[in-house]
Scaffold this motif. Structure first.
Motif, PDB file in Angstrom:
ATOM      1  N   VAL A 197       0.846  -1.196   0.000  1.00 30.23           N
ATOM      2  CA  VAL A 197       0.000   0.000   0.000  1.00 30.23           C
ATOM      3  C   VAL A 197       0.880   1.244   0.000  1.00 30.23           C
ATOM      4  O   VAL A 197       2.092   1.170   0.204  1.00 30.23           O
ATOM      5  N   ASN A 198       0.264   2.369  -0.189  1.00 28.53           N
ATOM      6  CA  ASN A 198       0.942   3.652  -0.132  1.00 28.53           C
ATOM      7  C   ASN A 198       1.362   3.943   1.313  1.00 28.53           C
ATOM      8  O   ASN A 198       0.578   3.693   2.237  1.00 28.53           O
ATOM      9  N   PRO A 199       2.553   4.479   1.531  1.00 25.03           N
ATOM     10  CA  PRO A 199       2.973   4.821   2.902  1.00 25.03           C
ATOM     11  C   PRO A 199       1.992   5.754   3.621  1.00 25.03           C
ATOM     12  O   PRO A 199       1.877   5.696   4.853  1.00 25.03           O
ATOM     13  N   ASN A 200       1.277   6.593   2.871  1.00 25.87           N
ATOM     14  CA  ASN A 200       0.291   7.485   3.501  1.00 25.87           C
ATOM     15  C   ASN A 200      -0.830   6.697   4.180  1.00 25.87           C
ATOM     16  O   ASN A 200      -1.377   7.127   5.195  1.00 25.87           O
ATOM     17  N   THR A 201      -1.168   5.537   3.633  1.00 26.10           N
ATOM     18  CA  THR A 201      -2.202   4.689   4.225  1.00 26.10           C
ATOM     19  C   THR A 201      -1.710   4.118   5.550  1.00 26.10           C
ATOM     20  O   THR A 201      -2.456   4.082   6.543  1.00 26.10           O
ATOM     21  N   VAL A 202      -0.464   3.691   5.591  1.00 28.68           N
ATOM     22  CA  VAL A 202       0.112   3.188   6.838  1.00 28.68           C
ATOM     23  C   VAL A 202       0.219   4.330   7.851  1.00 28.68           C
ATOM     24  O   VAL A 202      -0.074   4.142   9.033  1.00 28.68           O
ATOM     25  N   GLN A 203       0.606   5.506   7.388  1.00 28.07           N
ATOM     26  CA  GLN A 203       0.678   6.668   8.281  1.00 28.07           C
ATOM     27  C   GLN A 203      -0.671   6.934   8.926  1.00 28.07           C
ATOM     28  O   GLN A 203      -0.752   7.207  10.126  1.00 28.07           O
ATOM     29  N   ARG A 204      -1.732   6.816   8.142  1.00 29.16           N
ATOM     30  CA  ARG A 204      -3.080   7.030   8.674  1.00 29.16           C
ATOM     31  C   ARG A 204      -3.408   5.976   9.736  1.00 29.16           C
ATOM     32  O   ARG A 204      -4.005   6.275  10.765  1.00 29.16           O
ATOM     33  N   ALA A 205      -3.013   4.716   9.487  1.00 26.80           N
ATOM     34  CA  ALA A 205      -3.236   3.646  10.474  1.00 26.80           C
ATOM     35  C   ALA A 205      -2.458   3.937  11.754  1.00 26.80           C
ATOM     36  O   ALA A 205      -2.991   3.793  12.864  1.00 26.80           O
ATOM     37  N   TYR A 206      -1.206   4.356  11.614  1.00 30.97           N
ATOM     38  CA  TYR A 206      -0.390   4.663  12.785  1.00 30.97           C
ATOM     39  C   TYR A 206      -0.960   5.858  13.547  1.00 30.97           C
ATOM     40  O   TYR A 206      -0.950   5.870  14.778  1.00 30.97           O
ATOM     41  N   ASP A 207      -1.459   6.868  12.834  1.00 29.52           N
ATOM     42  CA  ASP A 207      -2.105   8.014  13.499  1.00 29.52           C
ATOM     43  C   ASP A 207      -3.319   7.539  14.302  1.00 29.52           C
ATOM     44  O   ASP A 207      -3.544   7.972  15.436  1.00 29.52           O
ATOM     45  N   PHE A 208      -4.109   6.663  13.699  1.00 29.64           N
ATOM     46  CA  PHE A 208      -5.288   6.098  14.353  1.00 29.64           C
ATOM     47  C   PHE A 208      -4.883   5.393  15.655  1.00 29.64           C
ATOM     48  O   PHE A 208      -5.507   5.575  16.699  1.00 29.64           O
ATOM     49  N   LEU A 209      -3.815   4.592  15.587  1.00 38.11           N
ATOM     50  CA  LEU A 209      -3.339   3.857  16.766  1.00 38.11           C
ATOM     51  C   LEU A 209      -2.721   4.783  17.809  1.00 38.11           C
ATOM     52  O   LEU A 209      -2.841   4.538  19.013  1.00 38.11           O
ATOM     53  N   GLN A 210      -2.081   5.854  17.358  1.00 39.57           N
ATOM     54  CA  GLN A 210      -1.533   6.840  18.305  1.00 39.57           C
ATOM     55  C   GLN A 210      -2.656   7.534  19.067  1.00 39.57           C
ATOM     56  O   GLN A 210      -2.538   7.757  20.270  1.00 39.57           O
ATOM     57  N   GLN A 211      -3.735   7.872  18.377  1.00 37.89           N
ATOM     58  CA  GLN A 211      -4.870   8.529  19.028  1.00 37.89           C
ATOM     59  C   GLN A 211      -5.466   7.657  20.125  1.00 37.89           C
ATOM     60  O   GLN A 211      -6.006   8.156  21.104  1.00 37.89           O
ATOM     61  N   ARG A 212      -5.359   6.355  19.968  1.00 44.36           N
ATOM     62  CA  ARG A 212      -5.874   5.415  20.958  1.00 44.36           C
ATOM     63  C   ARG A 212      -4.810   4.981  21.958  1.00 44.36           C
ATOM     64  O   ARG A 212      -5.023   4.067  22.748  1.00 44.36           O
ATOM     65  N   GLU A 213      -3.650   5.637  21.904  1.00 43.00           N
ATOM     66  CA  GLU A 213      -2.531   5.404  22.825  1.00 43.00           C
ATOM     67  C   GLU A 213      -2.069   3.946  22.814  1.00 43.00           C
ATOM     68  O   GLU A 213      -1.717   3.375  23.842  1.00 43.00           O
ATOM     69  N   ILE A 214      -2.056   3.348  21.608  1.00 44.42           N
ATOM     70  CA  ILE A 214      -1.577   1.981  21.429  1.00 44.42           C
ATOM     71  C   ILE A 214      -0.118   2.002  20.998  1.00 44.42           C
ATOM     72  O   ILE A 214       0.670   1.165  21.429  1.00 44.42           O
ATOM     73  N   ILE A 215       0.241   2.982  20.172  1.00 38.61           N
ATOM     74  CA  ILE A 215       1.635   3.177  19.775  1.00 38.61           C
ATOM     75  C   ILE A 215       1.999   4.639  19.992  1.00 38.61           C
ATOM     76  O   ILE A 215       1.123   5.493  20.139  1.00 38.61           O
ATOM     77  N   ALA A 216       3.296   4.911  20.019  1.00 35.74           N
ATOM     78  CA  ALA A 216       3.797   6.276  20.196  1.00 35.74           C
ATOM     79  C   ALA A 216       4.961   6.492  19.236  1.00 35.74           C
ATOM     80  O   ALA A 216       5.735   5.577  18.965  1.00 35.74           O
ATOM     81  N   ASN A 217       5.072   7.716  18.755  1.00 36.27           N
ATOM     82  CA  ASN A 217       6.155   8.081  17.847  1.00 36.27           C
ATOM     83  C   ASN A 217       7.254   8.780  18.643  1.00 36.27           C
ATOM     84  O   ASN A 217       6.999   9.766  19.322  1.00 36.27           O
ATOM     85  N   LYS A 218       8.455   8.242  18.550  1.00 32.36           N
ATOM     86  CA  LYS A 218       9.620   8.923  19.109  1.00 32.36           C
ATOM     87  C   LYS A 218      10.335   9.540  17.922  1.00 32.36           C
ATOM     88  O   LYS A 218      10.974   8.837  17.133  1.00 32.36           O
ATOM     89  N   ARG A 219      10.181  10.832  17.806  1.00 31.76           N
ATOM     90  CA  ARG A 219      10.655  11.554  16.635  1.00 31.76           C
ATOM     91  C   ARG A 219      12.112  11.226  16.307  1.00 31.76           C
ATOM     92  O   ARG A 219      12.973  11.288  17.155  1.00 31.76           O
ATOM     93  N   GLY A 220      12.310  10.826  15.065  1.00 37.09           N
ATOM     94  CA  GLY A 220      13.645  10.510  14.599  1.00 37.09           C
ATOM     95  C   GLY A 220      14.102   9.091  14.913  1.00 37.09           C
ATOM     96  O   GLY A 220      15.129   8.644  14.422  1.00 37.09           O
ATOM     97  N   VAL A 221      13.334   8.384  15.739  1.00 40.31           N
ATOM     98  CA  VAL A 221      13.709   7.030  16.141  1.00 40.31           C
ATOM     99  C   VAL A 221      12.751   5.998  15.556  1.00 40.31           C
ATOM    100  O   VAL A 221      13.157   4.949  15.090  1.00 40.31           O
ATOM    101  N   GLY A 222      11.455   6.283  15.600  1.00 37.99           N
ATOM    102  CA  GLY A 222      10.448   5.372  15.073  1.00 37.99           C
ATOM    103  C   GLY A 222       9.251   5.243  15.982  1.00 37.99           C
ATOM    104  O   GLY A 222       9.078   6.018  16.926  1.00 37.99           O
ATOM    105  N   TYR A 223       8.441   4.261  15.691  1.00 47.43           N
ATOM    106  CA  TYR A 223       7.225   4.008  16.463  1.00 47.43           C
ATOM    107  C   TYR A 223       7.456   2.865  17.444  1.00 47.43           C
ATOM    108  O   TYR A 223       8.119   1.886  17.119  1.00 47.43           O
TER     109      TYR A 223
END
Length: 129
Positions: free
Chosen positions: A44-70
């Protein structure tokens, strides 16, 4: 990956991530696959995965550490279970019950098939029932 037509692709990707957590393939506190790598894996397009990760971040399931990853949040498993249970009870269980009623399938038959399914598909995992 084969995607279902009746649900947004980003939500199906979010479900995939949640399943990795529930199957204990990805651990709380651990780093998860990058957006780019998951996009390649899912075709899939990376934007689709980004949207999934945003969805999971909103639910506090994953977190982004800027420059390091999820990374998986420490309380992710409980949140995933709560979210998935609610989703199952509200959308999938009524369909199952309706079909059981219409087809005259007794709950005992379903329970036996469920037991066999678990034995065949999850016998070698450490997943608690």
């Amino acid at each position: 990956m084969e995607f279902r037509e009746n649900q947004a692709i980003y939500l199906q990707i979010a479900e995939y991530v949640c399943e990795q957590l529930l199957l204990k393939l990805w651990a709380p506190g651990g780093k998860i696959i990058s957006i780019r790598d998951l996009a390649i894996l899912m075709e899939v397009n990376p934007n689709t995965v980004q949207r999934a990760y945003d969805f999971l971040q909103q639910r506090e399931i994953i977190a982004n550490k800027r420059g390091v990853g999820y990374f998986v949040e420490d309380s992710a498993i409980e949140k995933v279970i709560g979210f998935r249970k609610e989703q199952f009870i509200e959308t999938e269980l009524p369909v199952l019950f309706r079909n059981m009623y219409l087809l005259n399938l007794p709950p005992d038959d379903i329970a036996e098939r469920y037991k066999k399914f678990i034995e065949q598909n999850f016998n070698n995992t450490n997943h608690e029932k």
